[in-house]
Design a protein around this motif. Structure first.
Motif, PDB file in Angstrom:
ATOM      1  N   ILE A 250     -12.014  49.940  31.138  1.00 48.52           N
ATOM      2  CA  ILE A 250     -10.568  49.907  31.354  1.00 48.52           C
ATOM      3  C   ILE A 250      -9.886  50.453  30.107  1.00 48.52           C
ATOM      4  N   ILE A 251      -9.073  51.473  30.292  1.00 43.08           N
ATOM      5  CA  ILE A 251      -8.306  52.059  29.197  1.00 43.08           C
ATOM      6  C   ILE A 251      -6.830  51.753  29.431  1.00 43.08           C
ATOM      7  N   ILE A 252      -6.213  51.096  28.476  1.00 42.95           N
ATOM      8  CA  ILE A 252      -4.779  50.815  28.548  1.00 42.95           C
ATOM      9  C   ILE A 252      -4.063  51.777  27.605  1.00 42.95           C
TER      10      ILE A 252
ATOM     11  N   LEU B  72      -1.324  45.007  21.370  1.00 41.89           N
ATOM     12  CA  LEU B  72      -2.690  44.769  21.836  1.00 41.89           C
ATOM     13  C   LEU B  72      -3.588  46.000  21.849  1.00 41.89           C
ATOM     14  N   TYR B  73      -3.007  47.192  21.967  1.00 47.41           N
ATOM     15  CA  TYR B  73      -3.828  48.361  22.262  1.00 47.41           C
ATOM     16  C   TYR B  73      -3.704  49.451  21.204  1.00 47.41           C
ATOM     17  N   HIS B  74      -4.769  50.249  21.080  1.00 48.40           N
ATOM     18  CA  HIS B  74      -4.775  51.366  20.143  1.00 48.40           C
ATOM     19  C   HIS B  74      -3.889  52.491  20.668  1.00 48.40           C
ATOM     20  N   TYR B  75      -3.047  53.015  19.788  1.00 45.79           N
ATOM     21  CA  TYR B  75      -2.194  54.136  20.178  1.00 45.79           C
ATOM     22  C   TYR B  75      -2.742  55.500  19.740  1.00 45.79           C
TER      23      TYR B  75
ATOM     24  N   ILE C 157      -4.628  52.612  32.790  1.00 48.05           N
ATOM     25  CA  ILE C 157      -3.349  51.961  33.037  1.00 48.05           C
ATOM     26  C   ILE C 157      -2.358  52.422  31.972  1.00 48.05           C
ATOM     27  N   LYS C 158      -1.182  52.833  32.393  1.00 50.22           N
ATOM     28  CA  LYS C 158      -0.156  53.298  31.464  1.00 50.22           C
ATOM     29  C   LYS C 158       0.919  52.233  31.292  1.00 50.22           C
ATOM     30  N   CYS C 159       1.193  51.870  30.041  1.00 55.62           N
ATOM     31  CA  CYS C 159       2.238  50.890  29.744  1.00 55.62           C
ATOM     32  C   CYS C 159       3.597  51.577  29.666  1.00 55.62           C
ATOM     33  N   GLU C 160       4.584  50.987  30.303  1.00 53.05           N
ATOM     34  CA  GLU C 160       5.947  51.504  30.228  1.00 53.05           C
ATOM     35  C   GLU C 160       6.760  50.785  29.153  1.00 53.05           C
ATOM     36  N   LYS C 161       6.285  49.598  28.742  1.00 49.33           N
ATOM     37  CA  LYS C 161       6.947  48.821  27.695  1.00 49.33           C
ATOM     38  C   LYS C 161       5.886  48.341  26.709  1.00 49.33           C
ATOM     39  N   ASN C 162       6.329  47.939  25.501  1.00 47.41           N
ATOM     40  CA  ASN C 162       5.357  47.498  24.504  1.00 47.41           C
ATOM     41  C   ASN C 162       5.514  46.031  24.111  1.00 47.41           C
ATOM     42  N   ASP C 163       6.260  45.250  24.910  1.00 48.32           N
ATOM     43  CA  ASP C 163       6.346  43.827  24.618  1.00 48.32           C
ATOM     44  C   ASP C 163       5.089  43.130  25.133  1.00 48.32           C
ATOM     45  N   LYS C 164       4.817  41.952  24.587  1.00 47.10           N
ATOM     46  CA  LYS C 164       3.583  41.232  24.905  1.00 47.10           C
ATOM     47  C   LYS C 164       3.433  40.987  26.400  1.00 47.10           C
ATOM     48  N   GLU C 165       4.481  40.518  27.048  1.00 42.91           N
ATOM     49  CA  GLU C 165       4.394  40.179  28.468  1.00 42.91           C
ATOM     50  C   GLU C 165       4.033  41.398  29.310  1.00 42.91           C
ATOM     51  N   SER C 166       4.660  42.529  29.016  1.00 45.79           N
ATOM     52  CA  SER C 166       4.387  43.746  29.783  1.00 45.79           C
ATOM     53  C   SER C 166       2.966  44.238  29.542  1.00 45.79           C
ATOM     54  N   GLU C 167       2.511  44.162  28.287  1.00 48.22           N
ATOM     55  CA  GLU C 167       1.163  44.633  27.979  1.00 48.22           C
ATOM     56  C   GLU C 167       0.106  43.749  28.637  1.00 48.22           C
ATOM     57  N   VAL C 168       0.354  42.458  28.699  1.00 44.64           N
ATOM     58  CA  VAL C 168      -0.582  41.562  29.379  1.00 44.64           C
ATOM     59  C   VAL C 168      -0.575  41.833  30.881  1.00 44.64           C
ATOM     60  N   ASP C 169       0.599  42.095  31.445  1.00 48.17           N
ATOM     61  CA  ASP C 169       0.685  42.424  32.870  1.00 48.17           C
ATOM     62  C   ASP C 169      -0.114  43.686  33.191  1.00 48.17           C
ATOM     63  N   ASN C 170      -0.074  44.657  32.284  1.00 46.70           N
ATOM     64  CA  ASN C 170      -0.855  45.873  32.488  1.00 46.70           C
ATOM     65  C   ASN C 170      -2.352  45.585  32.447  1.00 46.70           C
ATOM     66  N   LEU C 171      -2.744  44.655  31.595  1.00 45.14           N
ATOM     67  CA  LEU C 171      -4.144  44.248  31.547  1.00 45.14           C
ATOM     68  C   LEU C 171      -4.540  43.570  32.857  1.00 45.14           C
ATOM     69  N   TYR C 172      -3.661  42.708  33.380  1.00 49.14           N
ATOM     70  CA  TYR C 172      -3.908  42.087  34.684  1.00 49.14           C
ATOM     71  C   TYR C 172      -4.151  43.161  35.749  1.00 49.14           C
TER      72      TYR C 172
ATOM     73  N   HIS D  57     -11.709  38.340  14.962  1.00 47.67           N
ATOM     74  CA  HIS D  57     -11.125  37.166  14.305  1.00 47.67           C
ATOM     75  C   HIS D  57      -9.754  36.773  14.853  1.00 47.67           C
ATOM     76  N   SER D  58      -9.118  37.640  15.608  1.00 47.66           N
ATOM     77  CA  SER D  58      -7.730  37.415  16.014  1.00 47.66           C
ATOM     78  C   SER D  58      -7.609  36.333  17.087  1.00 47.66           C
ATOM     79  N   GLU D  59      -7.082  35.186  16.692  1.00 49.65           N
ATOM     80  CA  GLU D  59      -6.842  34.111  17.652  1.00 49.65           C
ATOM     81  C   GLU D  59      -5.767  34.528  18.655  1.00 49.65           C
ATOM     82  N   PHE D  60      -4.805  35.327  18.202  1.00 52.36           N
ATOM     83  CA  PHE D  60      -3.745  35.827  19.078  1.00 52.36           C
ATOM     84  C   PHE D  60      -4.338  36.595  20.256  1.00 52.36           C
ATOM     85  N   GLN D  61      -5.218  37.554  19.961  1.00 54.99           N
ATOM     86  CA  GLN D  61      -5.831  38.339  21.027  1.00 54.99           C
ATOM     87  C   GLN D  61      -6.787  37.498  21.866  1.00 54.99           C
ATOM     88  N   MET D  62      -7.563  36.665  21.207  1.00 52.28           N
ATOM     89  CA  MET D  62      -8.537  35.853  21.934  1.00 52.28           C
ATOM     90  C   MET D  62      -7.855  34.930  22.938  1.00 52.28           C
TER      91      MET D  62
END
Length: 236
Positions: free
Chosen positions: A34-36, A45-48, A68-83, A104-109
């Protein structure tokens, strides 16, 4: 028989590629990657850098690709794209697990844990809390060819853009890390990487066109095109 059919989150960087390879070696079956594609360089969350060539790079693995192409870069939108990406992987390839390269990132985990819980998937975290020196030694032992595609930390200047990480250059990076205090595994965004060759790839990535961009503080090794070359491996 494979233990688990899984999808791998693919950024082309050392962590995502190494985690997928480790999961395969543990007996799991990689069904797709999966490529976001993030909206911009402010993604949480993702490499640009060089995301536009990732589908071609992922072709070196030889499995189906979900983009999957993200239209926004806020956390909620990026997680929705992952879904969205995971939902496609489940429907198209019947995956039962998700592999990621978090160290190590607890945020990402925490995000990945919530995602797999939503879909009742198993989370594959082969790099979680791995020792940095052991990790790099394993990459070198497996003949990973890794280049730096972005630098954004004190101590890392434009001369590092496009440079290959070897035991010698890692020594220099370690010295700079000790002096300037950046994270040597780069998970905090200090730098980003691209894997050009490794045991997971059936073909080697070769840069056809590239240029370095430097703003005086941070920079990107921008690759506009790559070529995939067959890897000749000995059966011995």
């Amino acid at each position: 028989m494979f233990d688990l059919r899984f999808a791998g989150l693919f950024s082309g960087g050392k962590d995502s590629v190494s985690s997928i390879l480790r999961s395969v070696r543990q007996g799991h079956e990689l069904r797709c990657v999966i490529i976001i594609h993030p909206k911009d360089d402010e993604s949480l969350l993702y490499h640009y850098p060089n995301h536009h060539i990732l589908a071609k790079v992922a072709g070196a693995i030889g499995v189906p690709i979900i983009e999957i192409k993200c239209e926004k870069n806020d956390k909620e939108s990026e997680v929705d794209n992952l879904y969205n990406g995971i939902n496609q992987a489940i429907n198209q390839f019947q995956v039962k697990g998700l592999c990621h390269g978090c160290i190590h990132s607890e945020f990402q985990m925490n995000i990945f844990r919530k995602v797999v819980e939503k879909f009742n998937l198993k989370l594959l975290s082969p790099l979680w809390k791995i020792d940095t020196e052991i990790y790099y030694n394993t990459l070198f032992k497996d003949n990973f060819e890794i280049i730096l595609t972005r630098v954004a930390a004190n101590g890392l200047d434009k001369t590092w853009l496009g440079k290959t990480i070897t035991p010698i250059t890692l020594r220099d990076l370690r010295n700079l890390s000790n002096k300037f205090g950046f994270n040597l595994d780069f998970e905090g965004g200090e730098a980003e990487t691209l894997v050009m060759s490794c045991p997971l790839y059936k073909k080697r990535i070769v840069t056809k066109a590239s240029k370095s961009q430097w703003d005086g503080i941070r920079g990107i090794f921008e690759i506009s095109d790559v070529e995939l070359i067959e890897i000749k491996r000995s059966n011995a």
